[in-house]
Enzyme design. Structure first.
Site, mmCIF file in Angstrom:
data_model
loop_
_atom_site.group_PDB
_atom_site.id
_atom_site.type_symbol
_atom_site.label_atom_id
_atom_site.label_comp_id
_atom_site.label_asym_id
_atom_site.label_seq_id
_atom_site.Cartn_x
_atom_site.Cartn_y
_atom_site.Cartn_z
ATOM 1 N N SER A 148 0.855 -1.176 0.000
ATOM 2 C CA SER A 148 0.000 0.000 0.000
ATOM 3 C C SER A 148 0.894 1.229 0.000
ATOM 4 C CB SER A 148 -0.889 -0.007 1.259
ATOM 5 O OG SER A 148 -1.487 1.248 1.495
ATOM 6 N N TYR A 161 -2.273 -1.348 10.602
ATOM 7 C CA TYR A 161 -2.185 -1.477 9.145
ATOM 8 C C TYR A 161 -0.858 -0.934 8.637
ATOM 9 C CZ TYR A 161 -3.894 -1.374 4.293
ATOM 10 O OH TYR A 161 -4.065 -1.588 2.954
#
Length: 266
Positions: A148, A161
């Site tokens: 990401s 995350y």
């Protein structure tokens, strides 16, 4: 001689994964679903891993008629031994599964932090560990870790995350260094916000954390740092994954392919 009349460059070879087995985690929806369909379209036999049995069945039905096949494999990645076993014999491994919770650190449940790190970092390690013996034995393999922009940048309220994605970047580079003598590449794909259920589900949490209405989250939070003011589509990420599996990317390893709409250009 004009540029238009010059000899064209070599045509990039089409992706042909006929005879290859690919494993895609988080395959029941979003990026994983798009990746599974793209690799099956290239002829791969895809092991579609997810805990969502109904979603996997729908995926397998959608894949009917493609050059390859999609085989549903219901699995909870917190079962690390089962994850490693599932990866045995795979030629292509796409570590995609992810979960998200948006909370300030002081409110972040420790058990959720643990689960996020298990699914998004420890499970990829175990999957890579399970896949490498076969890849090394045949002298070829492709590991693609769906990271990401948060593997390269941090955002508030996403401690688990961001930590998992940063760890995945390091794991991917280590796998690249170890795999290079064996014909195995390992890379990350780093999209910004993708139009997936994972992103849609966090809008409420983002609104709460930032103290704004939900209708303002996309423009004021999700796309604030992106030069391109739109969400990226799952199929666009799947094409990047396909590129890294193709013969024209055989010299690409240990890197991150960034699809962030200009986020990290700041």
């Amino acid at each position: 001689m004009t540029l238009s009349s010059a000899h064209p460059g070599p045509h990039a070879p089409a992706l042909d994964l006929g005879g290859r087995t690919a494993l895609v985690t988080g395959a029941a929806g979003g990026i994983g679903r798009a990746c599974a369909l793209r690799l099956a379209a290239a002829g791969a036999k895809v092991r579609a891993v997810d805990r969502d049995a109904a979603g996997l069945d729908a995926l397998a039905e959608r894949a009917t008629g493609l050059a390859g096949t999609v085989e549903p494999h219901v699995l909870d990645l917190t079962d690390l031994d089962a994850a490693e076993h599932a990866a045995a014999g795979t030629d292509v491994l796409v570590n995609n599964a992810g979960i998200q919770l948006v909370r300030p650190i002081e409110e972040f449940p420790p058990e959720v932090f643990h689960t996020v790190l298990t699914v998004m970092l420890e499970a990829p390690f175990r999957l890579i560990r399970g896949a490498l013996p076969h890849m090394y034995g045949q002298g070829w393999g492709r590991i693609v870790n769906v990271s990401s922009v948060h593997g390269l940048r941090a955002s508030a309220y996403k401690a688990a995350y961001v930590a998992a994605k940063h760890g995945l970047e390091g794991l991917s580079k280590t796998a690249a260094l170890e795999g290079a003598p064996h014909g195995v590449t390992s890379n990350c794909v780093n999209p910004a916000y993708v139009r997936t259920p994972l992103v849609e589900r966090q809008i409420t949490d983002q609104a709460r954390a930032h103290g704004i209405p939900e209708e303002r989250v996309v423009s004021e939070v999700l796309l604030q740092d992106s030069a391109l003011k739109r969400l990226i589509e799952p199929e666009e990420v799947a094409e990047a994954v396909a590129y890294l599996c193709g013969p024209h990317a055989s010299f690409v390893t240990g890197t991150s392919l960034v699809l962030d709409g200009g986020w990290t250009a700041h």
